[in-house]
Design an enzyme around this catalytic site. Structure first.
Site, mmCIF file in Angstrom:
data_model
loop_
_atom_site.group_PDB
_atom_site.id
_atom_site.type_symbol
_atom_site.label_atom_id
_atom_site.label_comp_id
_atom_site.label_asym_id
_atom_site.label_seq_id
_atom_site.Cartn_x
_atom_site.Cartn_y
_atom_site.Cartn_z
ATOM 1 N N ASN A 1 0.702 -1.129 -0.104
ATOM 2 C CA ASN A 1 0.146 0.054 -0.072
ATOM 3 C C ASN A 1 0.882 0.994 -0.049
ATOM 4 O OD1 ASN A 1 0.396 -1.745 2.342
ATOM 5 N ND2 ASN A 1 -0.493 -0.015 3.576
ATOM 6 N N THR A 2 0.232 2.353 -0.742
ATOM 7 C CA THR A 2 1.051 3.655 -0.841
ATOM 8 C C THR A 2 0.260 4.820 -0.448
ATOM 9 O OG1 THR A 2 0.707 3.635 -3.122
ATOM 10 C CG2 THR A 2 2.911 2.897 -2.582
ATOM 11 N N PHE B 1 -17.895 0.835 -2.918
ATOM 12 C CA PHE B 1 -17.611 2.013 -3.696
ATOM 13 C C PHE B 1 -18.067 1.940 -5.172
ATOM 14 C CE2 PHE B 1 -13.764 1.769 -6.585
ATOM 15 C CZ PHE B 1 -13.335 0.486 -6.255
ATOM 16 N N GLU C 1 -0.168 -0.868 -12.366
ATOM 17 C CA GLU C 1 -1.134 -1.802 -12.599
ATOM 18 C C GLU C 1 -2.441 -0.951 -12.901
ATOM 19 O OE1 GLU C 1 -1.506 -5.001 -13.025
ATOM 20 O OE2 GLU C 1 -3.153 -4.202 -13.872
ATOM 21 N N GLN D 1 -8.533 9.825 -5.564
ATOM 22 C CA GLN D 1 -8.056 10.676 -4.803
ATOM 23 C C GLN D 1 -6.961 10.696 -4.231
ATOM 24 O OE1 GLN D 1 -10.823 12.615 -2.220
ATOM 25 N NE2 GLN D 1 -9.435 12.553 -0.417
ATOM 26 N N CYS E 1 -7.652 5.408 -4.558
ATOM 27 C CA CYS E 1 -6.594 5.653 -5.703
ATOM 28 C C CYS E 1 -7.105 6.848 -6.271
ATOM 29 C CB CYS E 1 -6.732 4.297 -6.489
ATOM 30 S SG CYS E 1 -5.799 3.133 -5.869
HETATM 31 P P1 NAD Z 1 -3.753 -2.926 -0.105
HETATM 32 O O1 NAD Z 1 -3.501 -1.387 0.361
HETATM 33 O O2 NAD Z 1 -5.233 -3.417 -0.150
HETATM 34 O O3 NAD Z 1 -2.786 -4.041 0.532
HETATM 35 C C1 NAD Z 1 -1.412 -3.855 0.645
HETATM 36 C C2 NAD Z 1 -1.012 -5.101 1.208
HETATM 37 O O4 NAD Z 1 0.531 -5.099 1.486
HETATM 38 C C3 NAD Z 1 -1.389 -5.404 2.566
HETATM 39 O O5 NAD Z 1 -1.868 -6.704 2.625
HETATM 40 C C4 NAD Z 1 -0.209 -5.309 3.722
HETATM 41 O O6 NAD Z 1 -0.380 -6.194 4.575
HETATM 42 C C5 NAD Z 1 1.048 -5.692 2.533
HETATM 43 N N1 NAD Z 1 2.085 -5.182 3.169
HETATM 44 C C6 NAD Z 1 2.402 -3.880 3.610
HETATM 45 N N2 NAD Z 1 3.761 -4.121 3.791
HETATM 46 C C7 NAD Z 1 4.387 -5.203 3.690
HETATM 47 C C8 NAD Z 1 5.502 -5.778 3.803
HETATM 48 N N3 NAD Z 1 6.969 -4.844 4.216
HETATM 49 N N4 NAD Z 1 5.580 -6.877 3.417
HETATM 50 C C9 NAD Z 1 4.524 -7.887 3.137
HETATM 51 N N5 NAD Z 1 3.324 -7.278 3.071
HETATM 52 C C10 NAD Z 1 3.154 -5.976 3.084
HETATM 53 O O7 NAD Z 1 -3.416 -2.833 -1.453
HETATM 54 P P2 NAD Z 1 -3.799 -2.808 -2.978
HETATM 55 O O8 NAD Z 1 -5.171 -2.110 -3.120
HETATM 56 O O9 NAD Z 1 -3.698 -4.118 -3.427
HETATM 57 O O10 NAD Z 1 -3.001 -1.610 -3.659
HETATM 58 C C11 NAD Z 1 -1.392 -1.749 -3.889
HETATM 59 C C12 NAD Z 1 -0.633 -0.813 -4.683
HETATM 60 O O11 NAD Z 1 -1.446 -0.958 -6.040
HETATM 61 C C13 NAD Z 1 -1.316 0.741 -4.424
HETATM 62 O O12 NAD Z 1 -0.183 1.527 -4.561
HETATM 63 C C14 NAD Z 1 -2.282 1.040 -5.108
HETATM 64 O O13 NAD Z 1 -2.291 2.553 -5.334
HETATM 65 C C15 NAD Z 1 -2.101 0.348 -6.336
HETATM 66 N N6 NAD Z 1 -3.141 0.010 -7.332
HETATM 67 C C16 NAD Z 1 -4.238 -0.537 -6.734
HETATM 68 C C17 NAD Z 1 -5.462 -1.132 -7.449
HETATM 69 C C18 NAD Z 1 -6.699 -1.224 -6.782
HETATM 70 O O14 NAD Z 1 -7.670 -1.758 -7.628
HETATM 71 N N7 NAD Z 1 -6.727 -1.900 -5.605
HETATM 72 C C19 NAD Z 1 -5.244 -0.900 -8.828
HETATM 73 C C20 NAD Z 1 -4.107 -0.385 -9.334
HETATM 74 C C21 NAD Z 1 -3.161 -0.033 -8.672
HETATM 75 C C1 UGA Z 2 -9.493 2.668 -11.142
HETATM 76 C C2 UGA Z 2 -9.336 2.806 -12.448
HETATM 77 O O1 UGA Z 2 -10.275 2.583 -13.175
HETATM 78 C C3 UGA Z 2 -8.160 1.483 -12.555
HETATM 79 O O2 UGA Z 2 -7.777 1.578 -14.031
HETATM 80 C C4 UGA Z 2 -7.044 1.726 -11.651
HETATM 81 O O3 UGA Z 2 -5.854 0.684 -11.809
HETATM 82 C C5 UGA Z 2 -7.251 1.737 -10.196
HETATM 83 O O4 UGA Z 2 -8.509 2.737 -9.947
HETATM 84 C C6 UGA Z 2 -6.292 2.063 -9.348
HETATM 85 O O5 UGA Z 2 -5.291 2.572 -9.771
HETATM 86 O O6 UGA Z 2 -6.426 1.641 -8.210
HETATM 87 P P1 UGA Z 2 -11.248 1.304 -9.489
HETATM 88 O O7 UGA Z 2 -11.097 2.479 -8.552
HETATM 89 O O8 UGA Z 2 -11.254 0.026 -8.806
HETATM 90 O O9 UGA Z 2 -10.086 1.466 -10.558
HETATM 91 O O10 UGA Z 2 -12.786 1.439 -10.029
HETATM 92 P P2 UGA Z 2 -13.421 2.439 -11.432
HETATM 93 O O11 UGA Z 2 -14.194 1.562 -12.276
HETATM 94 O O12 UGA Z 2 -12.085 3.333 -11.994
HETATM 95 O O13 UGA Z 2 -14.400 3.320 -10.641
HETATM 96 C C7 UGA Z 2 -13.798 4.142 -9.450
HETATM 97 C C8 UGA Z 2 -14.957 4.912 -8.975
HETATM 98 O O14 UGA Z 2 -15.808 6.069 -10.055
HETATM 99 C C9 UGA Z 2 -16.023 4.192 -8.618
HETATM 100 O O15 UGA Z 2 -16.787 4.771 -7.553
HETATM 101 C C10 UGA Z 2 -17.301 4.261 -9.680
HETATM 102 O O16 UGA Z 2 -18.537 4.145 -9.076
HETATM 103 C C11 UGA Z 2 -17.055 5.723 -10.146
HETATM 104 N N1 UGA Z 2 -17.313 5.802 -11.484
HETATM 105 C C12 UGA Z 2 -16.869 5.339 -12.596
HETATM 106 C C13 UGA Z 2 -18.492 6.777 -11.658
HETATM 107 O O17 UGA Z 2 -18.908 7.505 -10.775
HETATM 108 N N2 UGA Z 2 -18.796 7.092 -13.003
HETATM 109 C C14 UGA Z 2 -18.347 6.428 -13.881
HETATM 110 O O18 UGA Z 2 -18.572 6.626 -15.071
HETATM 111 C C15 UGA Z 2 -17.150 5.615 -13.907
#
Ligand code: NAD
Ligand code: UGA
Length: 470
Positions: free
Chosen positions: A87-88, A335, A158, A275, A273
């Site tokens: 997590n970041t 969400f 990603e 925000q 993400c």
């Molecule tokens: P998350 O915040 O849900 O979980 C992160 C995980 O990392 C936790 O399970 C935590 O226990 C683990 N962790 C933290 N420090 C650790 C360490 N030192 N060793 C081992 N494990 C450790 O993560 P997420 O939602 O999968 O997001 C990860 C990253 O990917 C973030 O930077 C996010 O912005 C990015 N991202 C997320 C999404 C998404 O849809 N969730 C999409 C694209 C990018």
């Molecule tokens: C978003 C991006 O779509 C991914 O490409 C990216 O990898 C990810 O963030 C990330 O970096 O974490 P996610 O947040 O999982 O993915 O889902 P979205 O489908 O993008 O929806 C985000 C929010 O926008 C939701 O609350 C959704 O309801 C809202 N939304 C989406 C709207 O209000 N209107 C729309 O037309 C589309």
């Protein structure tokens, strides 16, 4: 056999690695996390995250070439390629950049651990979303602690969205790989390209320099969020003028230069993400003296806050300026549909707004637990993106809130209904039955524009839909 280890077994690490394992039977993939309950869940029948299609992928590979483990150091030590998907979140504690900058504590500690335990050369892949130039810092940490071992750092952001993660991973718009423009850097980029080339067409695997890859990730999220804030800003104007935002966004979407996606007006976008990544972008702009650019992107967040407040205020003002002691049914808390994730869901702001006016809330979401809802409604802003096991928060029960497991139960005797997540099952509810069991006048506030307004008005409801004539 190439060995991959991914640090962080959450929404990104879990599905991404499961798909790599499925598509690359010749690669052994270990997903590691410091959270014991999370890893136990990955090894059980009840995976820790709800994601359509994920169970089937995990079932096919788990125990063959896909492993989930808490033995972080062992798997890092053995890996050729280490993905870091921790997590970041936005920095919460006081100090430089608090409230905007990305908190890289988890990343830094992962990097230090990699340097500490490694006994062979490795490619380290930045999967988490990070500020531009993070790889430079990570490179420093790794090389200054490397004991002669060579690390190549790549940025491979990603782009999956929750709820559609598996189909996004199977068929990505693009895979982006940033690396150093040196012979060693190019070799590392090629090694990662070879992994994705098992299933991603070559023309969709883009390679760039490190900084472009890092910044592109922030740029994509900023552009996507900007579209939603644009259509949401239009929705306010539609309500003021009698235009219908669905018709306006359809007309806009027909312009091939704009296209149809991400134009659904809503109660606001959620998930940390959008925000956090925009705040991160704003902070980077400010650090580079680009105040006008920072101000431009800040507006995307301001409109989102405005939209959530506008919705909550509309509920109160429509119900004769008070919801005190009135039962309001909340349908949907996640969400978006098809996920149980509630981080920065607009439902939190709307519920808190209504609770502030002393409403009684009855909440139903098909994938969110009572504990999660209670925790979300008692958490401080920005705590959402810190995993609970790393940042324990003791929830104090919100007494005005009950959580139920059925939409009919939630709406029974209610004065109003707020639809806050677009779950498919809400479209097919028996609204006549719901109306008959509600207090009158019965209100529906549709924050996702999923109900048939005319049909509901015919039944007798007073209906408010985002951006539609009253
Ligand atoms: P998350 O915040 O849900 O979980 C992160 C995980 O990392 C936790 O399970 C935590 O226990 C683990 N962790 C933290 N420090 C650790 C360490 N030192 N060793 C081992 N494990 C450790 O993560 P997420 O939602 O999968 O997001 C990860 C990253 O990917 C973030 O930077 C996010 O912005 C990015 N991202 C997320 C999404 C998404 O849809 N969730 C999409 C694209 C990018
Ligand atoms: C978003 C991006 O779509 C991914 O490409 C990216 O990898 C990810 O963030 C990330 O970096 O974490 P996610 O947040 O999982 O993915 O889902 P979205 O489908 O993008 O929806 C985000 C929010 O926008 C939701 O609350 C959704 O309801 C809202 N939304 C989406 C709207 O209000 N209107 C729309 O037309 C589309």
């Amino acid at each position: 056999m190439v060995k991959i280890c991914c640090i962080g077994a959450s929404y990104v690490g879990g599905p991404t690695m499961a798909v790599i394992a499925l598509k690359c039977p010749s690669i052994e993939v270990a997903v590691v996390d410091i959270s014991v309950p999370r890893i136990n869940a990955w090894n059980s029948y009840q995976l820790p995250i709800y994601e359509p299609g994920l169970d089937a992928v995990v079932k096919q590979c788990r125990g063959k070439n896909l492993f989930f483990s808490t033995d972080v150091e062992k798997h890092v030590r053995e890996a050729d390629i280490v993905f870091v998907s921790v997590n970041t979140p936005t920095k919460t504690t006081r100090g430089l950049g608090a409230g905007k900058a990305a908190d890289l504590t988890y990343w830094e500690s992962a990097a230090r651990m990699i340097a500490d335990v490694s006994k062979s050369d490795k490619i380290v892949v930045e999967k988490s979303t990070v500020p531009v130039k993070t790889t430079e810092a990570i490179e420093k940490i790794l090389t200054h602690n490397s004991k002669g071992i060579k690390f190549q750092i790549l940025s491979n952001p990603e782009f999956l969205a929750e709820g559609t993660a598996i189909q996004d991973l199977f068929n990505p718009d693009r895979v982006l790989i940033g690396g150093r423009e040196t012979p060693e850097g190019n070799k590392a980029v090629q090694a990662l390209k070879d992994v994705y080339a098992h299933w991603v067409p070559e023309d969709r695997i883009l390679t760039t320099n490190l900084w472009s890859a890092e910044l592109s990730k922030l740029a994509v999220n900023a552009f996507l969020a900007q579209r939603i804030s644009s259509v949401n800003a239009m929705s306010a104007l539609c309500e003021a003028t009698g235009a219908d935002v669905t018709q306006v966004s359809y007309a806009v979407s027909k312009d091939t230069r704009i296209g149809p996606k991400f134009l659904n007006a809503s109660v606001g976008f959620g998930r940390s993400c959008f925000q956090k990544d925009i705040l991160n972008l704003v902070y980077i702009c400010e650090c580079n003296g680009l105040l006008e650019v920072a101000e431009y992107w800040k507006q995307v967040i301001k409109i989102n806050e405005y939209q959530k407040n506008r919705f909550a205020n509309r509920v109160v003002s429509s119900m004769f300026n008070t919801v005190s002691n009135k039962k309001i049914a909340i349908l949907g808390f996640a969400f978006k549909k098809d996920t149980g994730d509630t981080r920065e869901t607009p439902a939190i702001d709307v519920c808190k707004g209504l609770l502030g006016d002393k409403a009684r809330l009855s909440i139903f979401d098909p994938q969110v637990t009572v504990d999660q809802i209670q925790r979300d409604l008692t958490m401080k802003k920005f705590d959402w993106d810190h995993p609970l096991h790393l940042q324990p928060i003791s929830p104090t029960t919100v007494k005005q809130v009950t959580c139920v497991w059925d939409a009919y139960e939630a709406t029974k005797d209610a004065h109003g209904i707020c639809i806050l997540t677009e779950w498919d099952e809400f479209k097919n509810l028996d609204f006549k039955r719901i109306y008959d069991n509600m207090q009158k006048p019965a209100f529906v506030f549709d924050g996702r524009n999923i109900v048939n307004v005319d049909q509901l008005r015919e039944i007798g409801f007073i209906v408010y839909s985002i951006g539609k004539p009253l």
